[in-house]
Design an enzyme around this catalytic site. Structure first.
Site, short mmCIF file in Angstrom:
data_model
loop_
_atom_site.label_atom_id
_atom_site.label_comp_id
_atom_site.label_asym_id
_atom_site.label_seq_id
_atom_site.Cartn_x
_atom_site.Cartn_y
_atom_site.Cartn_z
N SER A 85 0.80 -1.19 0.24
CA SER A 85 0.04 -0.11 -0.03
C SER A 85 1.01 1.50 0.00
O SER A 85 0.30 2.27 0.04
CB SER A 85 -0.78 -0.12 1.43
N THR A 200 -1.75 3.81 4.64
CA THR A 200 -0.75 4.96 4.18
C THR A 200 -0.02 4.82 5.19
O THR A 200 0.02 4.66 6.51
CB THR A 200 -1.54 5.94 4.25
N THR A 218 1.66 7.04 -0.03
CA THR A 218 0.71 5.90 -0.32
C THR A 218 0.81 5.41 -1.66
O THR A 218 0.81 6.14 -2.59
CB THR A 218 -0.60 5.96 0.34
N ARG A 228 -7.33 8.31 -9.68
CA ARG A 228 -7.99 8.84 -8.39
C ARG A 228 -6.89 9.37 -7.64
O ARG A 228 -5.95 8.64 -7.49
CB ARG A 228 -8.58 7.48 -7.94
N THR A 251 -5.02 8.07 7.71
CA THR A 251 -5.07 6.91 7.04
C THR A 251 -6.35 6.31 6.82
O THR A 251 -7.35 6.56 7.65
CB THR A 251 -4.05 5.67 7.55
N GLY A 252 -6.78 5.49 6.11
CA GLY A 252 -8.00 5.06 5.57
C GLY A 252 -8.50 5.47 4.29
O GLY A 252 -7.90 5.83 3.45
C1 SD4 Z 1 -5.96 6.96 0.35
N1 SD4 Z 1 -5.55 7.28 2.71
O1 SD4 Z 1 -5.31 7.03 -0.64
C2 SD4 Z 1 -5.31 6.78 1.55
C3 SD4 Z 1 -5.20 5.38 1.63
C4 SD4 Z 1 -4.98 4.81 3.06
O2 SD4 Z 1 -5.33 3.40 4.64
O3 SD4 Z 1 -4.43 5.47 4.00
N2 SD4 Z 1 -5.23 3.61 3.46
O4 SD4 Z 1 -7.28 7.13 0.37
#
Ligand code: SD4
Length: 342
Positions: A85, A200, A218, A228, A251-252
């Protein structure tokens, strides 16, 4: 009534988020002192943050700058092919392109980012050069790539055999469903137990001169639409640093973070007097309050550190953890509190 339904009910009643106070009233001067021993000096998202923190600590412990520390830390998972990731080895978008998002920011509001960057392993270092060598804040796509090449970065294929295999597996169904983070991970054994399609690294550091900095990098959501861009390269969403107050990262599910200017919100809540954990919790509740039915099915987590070297995090879902390293180089992986415990 389960936690989600209870939350949805309270959100509908408008009880989830508090109103912001005027910034003028909330801003409080913070003494510019050396960070005292024992405070947190570097903090990073997820378990891979432990190794990142060590790279950052190698710089901080030599009286180095927080900006150098966060860049060095973020480069660790970027180069780790086991991490699907971030950086090299990241899972691609639905068309098979590994596209990277990254940002970096110092305590004086200098910042830079790259979005949808292809073929360059260390997106965070390109982001830093956007900050230092251009009059801009954010470069995207082929422009970001051309800029990186002009600065001497080497082009390489970021799609590793493992990521390529996973992509071909995904193509069999082409079903896109963002998944909440896995609760069991084992990078120590060399075999990531990881069913995530997004994680991330966000890393925040405080140097011995009392200066904060942050970085975030990330490959974004696996199997995303080509083009995207998530929250990570967007200053105020995936990362924000205010040298007088604190720093935050996220993150997320980036879309939910962008909608709420998440990291900026966390820093502003700290400005109003919240601890890092309280600020992250309130920001998470804001995310849930705005889009309860979407947000309660996904993961968003914030991580923050204030100018005094206190750190904290909060998540929507269980499973988020963050790595801390203090001024004695004592490391810990801390399970974050969350809105939904199970
Ligand atoms: C995103 N926030 O591209 C990032 C991905 C991420 O845990 O953090 N995932 O949306």
């Amino acid at each position: 009534m389960n936690d989600r339904r209870r939350f949805l009910k309270s959100a509908a009643l408008g009880t989830a988020a508090a109103a912001l106070s005027p910034l003028a009233e909330a801003a409080r001067p913070v003494a510019k002192t050396r960070a005292p021993a024992g405070v947190v000096r570097v903090v990073s998202t997820w378990d891979f943050g432990i190794a990142a923190n060590q790279a950052a600590w190698a710089i901080l412990s030599q009286d180095g700058h927080s900006l150098d520390a966060v860049e060095a830390g973020a480069r660790v998972p970027e180069a780790d092919i086991r991490n699907h990731s971030v950086g090299l080895g990241g899972y691609p978008d639905r068309d098979g392109h590994v596209t990277l998002d990254a940002s970096i920011m110092d305590s004086d509001a200098n910042c830079g980012g790259v979005a949808c960057l292809e073929d360059i392993e260390h997106a965070v270092s390109v982001a830093r050069l956007v900050m230092e060598k251009t009059p801009h804040v954010l470069l995207v796509g082929d422009g970001a790539r051309q800029f990186a090449l002009s600065q001497g970065f080497k082009q390489r294929n970021l799609l590793t055999p493992a990521a390529d295999k996973a992509w071909h597996e995904w193509l069999k169904t082409s079903h896109y469903q963002p998944e909440i983070n896995s609760e069991v991970r084992d990078y120590g054994a060399g075999v990531p137990i990881d069913k995530d399609n997004h994680d991330t690294i966000g890393i925040l550091a405080l140097d011995a001169h009392g200066k904060l900095a942050g970085a975030c990098t990330t490959s974004g959501a696996a199997w995303k639409l080509h083009g995207r861009v998530g929250d990570s390269p967007i200053i105020g969403a995936g990362l924000y640093v205010d040298g007088e107050i604190g720093a935050a990262t996220s993150t997320g599910m980036g879309e939910e973070v962008i909608r709420n200017a998440g990291s900026f919100l966390v820093v502003e809540l700290m400005r109003q007097g919240r601890s890092p954990t309280e600020a992250c919790k309130e920001a998470v509740l804001r995310v849930l309050h705005k889009h309860p039915s979407t947000a309660c099915k996904t993961q968003v987590a914030f991580l923050a550190m204030n100018k005094a070297g206190e750190a904290g995090g909060y998540a929507i879902q269980r499973g988020f953890s963050y790595a801390v390293c203090d001024a004695k180089n004592q490391s810990a992986l801390i399970p974050s509190a969350s809105v939904f415990p199970a």
